[in-house]
Write an enzyme that holds these catalytic residues in place. Structure first.
Site, short mmCIF file in Angstrom:
data_model
loop_
_atom_site.label_atom_id
_atom_site.label_comp_id
_atom_site.label_asym_id
_atom_site.label_seq_id
_atom_site.Cartn_x
_atom_site.Cartn_y
_atom_site.Cartn_z
N GLU A 1 -8.05 -14.21 3.59
CA GLU A 1 -6.70 -14.66 3.91
C GLU A 1 -6.46 -15.01 5.39
OE1 GLU A 1 -3.86 -11.88 2.36
OE2 GLU A 1 -4.55 -12.13 0.31
N GLU B 1 -8.19 -11.38 -5.82
CA GLU B 1 -7.17 -10.32 -5.81
C GLU B 1 -6.02 -10.74 -6.68
OE1 GLU B 1 -5.57 -9.12 -2.00
OE2 GLU B 1 -7.58 -9.08 -1.13
C1 GCO Z 1 -4.31 -9.20 0.91
C2 GCO Z 1 -4.86 -8.10 1.12
C3 GCO Z 1 -4.61 -6.81 0.57
C4 GCO Z 1 -3.21 -6.38 0.29
C5 GCO Z 1 -2.69 -6.96 -0.98
C6 GCO Z 1 -1.32 -6.50 -1.36
O1 GCO Z 1 -5.39 -9.83 0.77
O2 GCO Z 1 -3.19 -9.51 1.17
O3 GCO Z 1 -6.16 -8.39 0.77
O4 GCO Z 1 -5.17 -6.13 1.62
O5 GCO Z 1 -3.19 -5.02 0.22
O6 GCO Z 1 -2.65 -8.33 -0.88
O7 GCO Z 1 -0.41 -6.87 -0.40
#
Ligand code: GCO
Length: 457
Positions: free
Chosen positions: A173, A353
């Site tokens: 990200e 994710e």
């Molecule tokens: C993200 C993160 C996570 C967060 C999840 C929830 O990639 O934003 O990888 O670390 O915990 O997205 O907010």
């Protein structure tokens, strides 16, 4: 909300589909002062007053560093065939350049070997935000030199782990690192400067391309890519102002990353918007960023609704919200995947994710999180819907294995399919974990030769 567990998504996922759970180093490991680990920018950020909702930090988190074997067994018990984790750069190279920390490297070697011994494919992420604090003192990601430090880190890690991991993602990200870390400043390192954020985003992308090239030159066999947080961006109304604003937001969130990676240049409308705040780009940078990748990881949680009048209030939409206040919008995942497939020559895609924070309560050893199970089931079905329309999907990973340190929200928000009692570090699989395991078992049986299926049933 349903009262019974949702039916399994019916899409026939192929037998080699990758099913996993995901975590990241700073959110679960703890042991921040242990065995020679250096500080990361998140350690420093957490020390600032008022930046973390519950005043907490990552010093203990899920104590995963000390509970590795137990957690590996927990992962194996879910029946997944992949585990996505990140390496804490300051644990393996405390000051971000020069000396390596043998104890840190040994920890990740145990993690990778422990996964392989349990038949689980390791999906490694190099940068899930915990930059060595020492590099921040010389400007962090705003400094072009950090790009070269990152490439050295990638090479060093590949020398130790590259022969055993299934996949290496350079960054997780980059939008979050650039925008939340350097423009809104609500995440580490807490800088609020649009021009710095734009430069940071360029350096992240450049370091991705250079690392890809370096790893390939080293003969790395792992599949190489990057992980982006993406969402369909929708205008709150049909007014021209809202539509224009939504287009810009789509540019800043999605096209700013997808265009350079897959089309070789930044979107002109966003460059125009940034004006003098735009990044300094050197000759050859854009070609470097656009090197072909083996996969693209997508983190999907919700859609983004944009109103020119100011922040959109999700409570007015009528959709159910998670504890983060994010709308539950699984159809947005199908829309997003179709759009990526249509607008870009994408490589195989993973959902790296997907998951939700919900108000969990542990009663008599059980967490009845039907809301989370519904969320996961609906999003797996949304992936299936995209596949039926030709999108090249090859994996899905739940965020997250464990409740953990949710950045600026501290420990108040729980994303795990396994509950963590932070006082005792007891892990309790929630009903969603039980459902996911049963779903994966059903997948396996669907592909098993008939006689195996009959004995198992
Ligand atoms: C993200 C993160 C996570 C967060 C999840 C929830 O990639 O934003 O990888 O670390 O915990 O997205 O907010």
């Amino acid at each position: 909300m349903t009262t019974t567990a949702p039916a399994f998504p019916t899409h026939p996922f192929p037998p080699d589909f990758v099913w996993g759970v995901a975590t990241s180093s700073f959110q679960i490991e703890g042991a921040t002062n242990k065995d020679g680990r250096g500080d990361s920018i998140w350690d420093s950020f957490c020390r600032l007053p008022g930046v973390i909702a519950d005043g907490s930090d990552g010093s203990i988190a899920c104590d995963h560093y000390h509970r590795l074997d137990e957690d590996l067994d927990l992962i194996a018990g879910l029946g997944v065939n992949a585990y996505r984790f990140s390496v804490s750069w300051p644990r393996v190279q405390p000051s971000g350049s020069g000396a390596w920390n043998e104890a840190g490297l040994a920890f990740y070697e145990r993690l990778v070997d422990g996964l392989l011994a349990r038949g689980i494919k390791p999906y490694l992420t190099l940068n899930h935000w915990d930059l060595p604090a020492a590099l921040q003192t010389s400007g962090g990601w705003a400094n072009r030199d950090t790009v070269h430090r990152f490439v050295d880190y990638a090479i060093g890690l590949n020398a130790r782990l590259g022969d055993r991991v299934a996949s290496i993602a350079t960054h997780n990200e980059p939008w979050v690192v650039a925008f939340l870390g350097h423009e809104s400043g609500i995440f580490a390192p807490g800088i609020k400067d649009r021009a710095v954020a734009a430069q940071v985003s360029h350096h992240l992308l450049l370091s991705h391309g250079l690392a890809l090239q370096a790893l390939r030159a080293q003969g790395c066999k792992a599949s190489l890519g990057i992980v982006l947080n993406l969402a369909p961006v929708q205008a709150a109304t049909t007014s021209a102002e809202d539509i224009e604003q939504a287009h810009l937001e789509d540019g800043r969130l999605l096209r700013w990353y997808m265009d350079p990676l897959f089309k070789g240049g930044y979107p002109q409308d966003v460059l125009d918007f940034l004006g003098e705040d735009g990044p300094r780009i050197e000759a050859g940078d854009m070609q470097q960023i656009a090197l072909p990748m083996d996969f693209l990881g997508i983190n999907y949680y919700s859609r983004s609704v944009v109103s020119a009048a100011g922040p959109w209030d999700a409570k007015t939409s009528g959709l159910e919200l998670t504890e983060m206040g994010w709308e539950i919008y699984p159809e947005g995942l199908t829309q997003l995947l179709l759009r990526l497939h249509q607008d870009y020559a994408v490589p195989p895609l993973y959902i790296t994710e997907n998951g939700g924070a919900f108000k969990d309560s542990l009663v008599d050893g059980v967490v009845k999180d039907d809301d989370r199970t519904d969320y996961i089931a609906a999003h797996i079905a949304a992936v299936g819907a995209a596949m039926r329309q030709g999108v090249p999907m090859c994996g899905y990973m739940v965020w997250s294995l464990l409740d953990n340190f949710e950045w600026a929200s501290g420990y108040e928000k729980r994303f795990g399919i396994v509950h963590v009692d932070y006082a005792t570090q007891t892990r309790t699989p929630k009903d969603s974990a039980v459902w996911y395991r049963a779903f994966l078992r059903a997948q396996q049986l669907a592909h098993a030769p008939l006689n195996v299926a009959l004995t198992e049933v």
